[in-house]
Design an enzyme around this catalytic site. Structure first.
Site, PDB file in Angstrom:
ATOM      1  N   GLY A 233       5.767  -3.099   7.691  1.00 37.99           N
ATOM      2  CA  GLY A 233       4.962  -3.101   8.907  1.00 37.99           C
ATOM      3  C   GLY A 233       3.907  -2.023   8.844  1.00 37.99           C
ATOM      4  O   GLY A 233       3.471  -1.642   7.752  1.00 37.99           O
ATOM      5  N   SER A 234       3.531  -1.520  10.008  1.00 42.09           N
ATOM      6  CA  SER A 234       2.406  -0.595  10.050  1.00 42.09           C
ATOM      7  C   SER A 234       2.809   0.807   9.587  1.00 42.09           C
ATOM      8  O   SER A 234       3.973   1.200   9.651  1.00 42.09           O
ATOM      9  CB  SER A 234       1.852  -0.513  11.470  1.00 42.09           C
ATOM     10  N   THR A 235       1.813   1.542   9.127  1.00 43.22           N
ATOM     11  CA  THR A 235       2.057   2.902   8.663  1.00 43.22           C
ATOM     12  C   THR A 235       2.543   3.791   9.822  1.00 43.22           C
ATOM     13  O   THR A 235       3.415   4.637   9.640  1.00 43.22           O
ATOM     14  CB  THR A 235       0.778   3.467   8.025  1.00 43.22           C
ATOM     15  N   GLY A 238       6.138   3.064  10.362  1.00 41.66           N
ATOM     16  CA  GLY A 238       6.850   3.536   9.172  1.00 41.66           C
ATOM     17  C   GLY A 238       7.069   5.030   9.212  1.00 41.66           C
ATOM     18  O   GLY A 238       8.138   5.539   8.877  1.00 41.66           O
ATOM     19  N   GLU A 255       7.305  -0.545   3.285  1.00 37.88           N
ATOM     20  CA  GLU A 255       6.133  -1.255   2.760  1.00 37.88           C
ATOM     21  C   GLU A 255       5.150  -1.333   3.914  1.00 37.88           C
ATOM     22  O   GLU A 255       5.374  -2.051   4.889  1.00 37.88           O
ATOM     23  CB  GLU A 255       6.550  -2.639   2.254  1.00 37.88           C
ATOM     24  N   CYS A 289      -0.955  -7.306   4.273  1.00 34.29           N
ATOM     25  CA  CYS A 289      -1.035  -5.857   4.072  1.00 34.29           C
ATOM     26  C   CYS A 289      -1.806  -5.511   2.808  1.00 34.29           C
ATOM     27  O   CYS A 289      -2.452  -4.482   2.732  1.00 34.29           O
ATOM     28  CB  CYS A 289       0.357  -5.240   4.037  1.00 34.29           C
ATOM     29  N   GLU A 386      -7.184  -0.226   8.595  1.00 40.50           N
ATOM     30  CA  GLU A 386      -6.685  -1.563   8.318  1.00 40.50           C
ATOM     31  C   GLU A 386      -6.967  -2.442   9.540  1.00 40.50           C
ATOM     32  O   GLU A 386      -6.535  -2.154  10.647  1.00 40.50           O
ATOM     33  CB  GLU A 386      -5.182  -1.511   8.047  1.00 40.50           C
TER      34      GLU A 386
END
Lengths: 475, 304
Positions: A233-235, A238, A255, A289, A386
């Site tokens: 998913g998103s940073t 994360g 990831e 991604c 992103e």
């Protein structure tokens, strides 16, 4: 004029009005009775309601997974586990069309992609890992027999719901772990269909548990007594998960996001490079991604490449995801559409030149035209953040060194692409790119045998291949 | 028409063309091949494909009688189906064909230049061409000198095509690259541009007489070549895949490629042809199926 008549996919899967949580082999409602709706992004209609897992449900699912691990799955021989995985893979193939249509309806992506990519690749992942189940000693040679970790909490995104499930579930089960998986709140359908398929495969209860829900459910799972968390998913999310598990014995693989550079040198095979650029950013509406969202094209051919690119993008067919000729489907949610629109607006405000093909958008649903920004500077938000949508930022470079400098000038490092007919230049460039995956003269290619993952803020750990098994083994 | 370039200039342009990535080209062709063409668009595609056929017989056993029956079918394939674009025959049959289709829009195409191998002296190839034109051919399908091409003597290939073009007079020239013998996609692209610079009105894949004939990737590549050539020179050149296209399904894949790669400008029999013999019958059977709902079978269409 040669117009294509509508060619809607005729198979319709049985979608229930309501789905429960899948805990210990049974569908149950949430302990507190919470539910939420899943919406068809192509027309905004409600597809079904689904139970929303809370803390009590997470606890019940983790307990069930723990029991299953201790009583049956963890001690089962690899060969036996492999049989279950082969059965799941075969069932997925048999139901391929139903899963493909369901995924299109719930996610908005075109049937062409779910039919030819998502579902077959998901089945391949189960076949591949089924083969590993009794050969794990060879995956990590040189040490003692590798052991499973135990119970794994998995949180997956909405862009490839079934495929991300298979990337997570197949290696975990092959290695002898049991799982509690939370699908994304906008795309729970194929995970719930997968739960039904697990029952049909006679998978022992508790080995796979599926908990639909949103951020709070995920947070509860992260804080539950699992042995590992795997997240895609998103940073931003994360990072918060990494903080939450820091100092505990929980393992973690992440990831996360990306802002991949797709580098086109002046000696590239130009027609195929244009295809690669289109595939890189418009595949799955750019909800990828590893999307090639930054095109770095050598200045001497930039004008030619852009002309060809625009001509090609103008032929993309946007519309009904279930039409077999649709290339660009619906954006997954209103929230994502807003994010894409907002970031696109910053591109225009910061002085980049925007281009979109003429194409009619359906009246209802969430849609965004394929978009190409030229004159993009490295400092603009559309070159740094992103977007996760069908928006390409085009930058140019003069020398290979400049290409490398620009490509690496991002906090992300998931993927990159190189286009040149010169083999030595491919190697020279790939050596210098800081990205987990580098494609040469192609883009967005995936295989269960090939490890996938990022560096820097794109995460750590690998999925797929021999390397991906280590994330689910105690070695 | 025709190029103002010298052989040396054409060859240097051709040698500087960008490369072709085989995997990417084949993936793109396969992608276009998944388009689903149904109902009214299928009916439209079938009639367009019929109108684009060069109905062909190129056998040692061809007789004037067989050519006349081919021409009859070319003029009136069946019911309200449109006539085909042309009949394609050997030079010895060109006069018979010209007589049979006289007064109609169906063209006479004649292979020439020592078809299919082209392994005869240039003056014989030119005489072959002139004889076909005199016999009434509207179009000449020539073969290139693959030996010279593969040996790297591109200038010779260029000059020979130019000479045949001159021998054609008013007839349109289709240049057969015999892509199945050219060994690589890069060579197909080079040969396409070389032929166009030398004055080709059409570039054609194959003779139908070797192991590998028209394929979708090769034809797609040649479409990209004519698109690029027009962008660079302003001259539009036609494309003709030939050999091995037998089913409606295959023909529709080619039309989808024309539609999405070249667009409306090429979607006519003047700019796109199918070199085929058995394709017409399958198109007729599929055409009937659209109206009756039944797929008949080979006894319900004529053998020639």
């Amino acid at each position: 004029m040669f117009e294509y008549a509508p060619a809607p996919e005729s198979v319709r899967p049985r979608i229930r009005d309501h789905y429960g949580l899948f805990i210990d082999g049974k569908f149950v409602d949430a302990a507190d009775g919470s539910t939420f709706k899943s919406v068809n992004p192509a027309d905004e209609s409600t597809l079904f309601t689904v139970a929303e897992a809370g803390e009590a449900d997470v606890a019940a699912a983790v307990e069930a997974a723990r029991r299953a691990h201790e009583s049956v799955w963890g001690s089962m021989s690899g060969a036996e586990r492999g049989k279950y995985l082969f059965r799941i893979a075969r069932l997925l193939q048999e139901r391929a069309r139903e899963f493909a249509v369901a995924e299109s309806i719930d996610n908005g992506k075109p049937i062409k992609e779910t039919r030819d990519f998502d579902v077959p690749t998901a089945a391949q992942h189960f076949f591949y890992h089924a083969g590993w189940a009794d050969k794990l000693a060879y995956a990590v040679p040189g040490g003692p027999e590798p052991r499973p970790l135990g119970v794994v909490g998995q949180i997956i995104p909405w862009n490839f719901p079934l495929l991300m499930l298979s990337w997570k579930v197949a290696p975990a089960l092959a290695c002898g772990n049991t799982v509690v998986l939370k699908p994304a709140e906008t795309t729970p359908l194929t995970a719930l269909m997968f739960a039904e398929l697990c029952r049909e495969a006679d998978l022992p209860p508790g080995v796979v548990n599926i908990l639909p829900g949103a951020g709070a459910t995920g947070e509860a799972l992260v804080h539950s007594p699992v042995d590992k968390i795997a997240f895609t998913g998103s940073t931003a999310v994360g990072r918060s998960i990494a903080k939450a598990v820091a100092g505990s014995s929980k393992r973690l693989t992440l990831e996360l996001g990306g802002k991949a550079a797709n580098i086109v040198y002046d000696d590239a095979p130009i027609d195929q490079a244009v295809e690669g650029i289109v595939n890189g950013i418009f595949f799955n509406q750019g909800h990828v991604c590893c999307a090639g969202s930054r095109l770095l094209v050598q200045e001497s051919i930039a004008e030619d490449v852009l002309a060809r690119l625009k001509e090609r993008v103008a032929t993309l067919r946007l519309g009904d995801p279930l039409d077999k000729n649709t290339d660009i489907g619906a954006v997954n949610s209103a929230a994502q559409l807003k994010r894409i629109a907002d970031l696109t607006a910053t591109g225009e405000a910061e002085g980049a030149e925007v281009w979109q093909p003429e194409c009619a958008l359906p009246e209802r649903g969430f849609w965004f035209r394929p978009t190409v920004f030229t004159g993009v500077q490295q400092s603009m938000r559309i070159a740094r953040e992103e977007i996760f949508g069908p928006v390409l930022s085009v930058l140019t470079f003069r020398t290979p060194d400049e290409a490398i400098a620009k490509a690496n000038n991002t906090p992300y490092g998931l993927s990159a692409g190189i286009w040149t007919e010169q083999g030595s230049k491919i190697l020279w460039t790939a050596e210098r790119l800081r990205a987990g995956v580098v494609w040469a003269n192609t883009f967005n290619q995936f295989d269960a045998a090939s490890p996938f993952g990022g560096v820097k803020e794109s995460g750590y750990g690998r999925e797929g291949g021999r390397q991906g098994l280590e994330a689910y083994l105690d070695v | 028409m025709g190029s103002m370039l010298s052989g040396a200039e054409a060859v240097s342009l051709v040698r500087a063309l960008p490369g072709v990535d085989a995997v990417g080209l084949e993936a793109r062709a396969a992608g276009l091949g998944t388009r689903s063409i149904k109902k009214e668009s299928k009916a439209q595609a079938i009639d367009l494909a019929i109108a684009m056929i060069d109905l062909t017989t190129l056998e040692g056993a061809d007789t004037p009688g067989k050519v006349r029956s081919l021409c009859a079918k070319a003029l009136r394939p069946e019911g309200d189906a449109p006539p085909v674009a042309a009949v394609c025959v050997y030079p010895a049959m060109a006069a018979t064909a010209a007589e049979a289709v006289a007064g109609s829009d169906v063209k006479v195409a004649s292979v020439a230049t020592g078809f299919p191998a082209g392994q005869v002296p240039l003056d014989v190839r030119l005489a072959d061409t002139e004889a076909a034109v005199v016999a009434g051919a509207d179009e000449i399908d020539m073969v290139i000198n693959r030996g010279a091409f593969l040996a790297g003597d591109l200038e010779r290939v260029f000059e020979e095509i130019k000479a045949v073009k001159a021998a054609c007079g008013e007839a349109r020239l289709k240049v057969i690259l015999e892509t199945g013998e050219l060994a690589s996609y890069d060579n197909v692209r080079r040969a396409s541009h070389l032929a166009m610079h030398a004055g080709a009105d059409f570039i054609k894949t194959s003779t139908g007489k070797v192991g590998v004939n028209a394929t979708l990737p090769v034809t797609l590549l040649m479409m990209q070549a004519v698109r690029d050539f027009r962008a660079a020179t302003g001259t539009q050149v036609g494309v003709k895949p030939a050999g091995g296209i037998r089913t409606t399904k295959d023909a529709i894949k080619y039309l989808v490629c024309v539609n999405e790669v070249l667009g409306d400008d090429w979607l006519s029999p003047h700019w796109f042809r199918f070199g085929a013999s058995s394709l017409l019958n399958d198109l007729l059977m599929q055409r009937r199926k659209l109206t009756t709902g039944h797929y008949s079978g080979s006894d319900y269409v004529t053998v020639d």
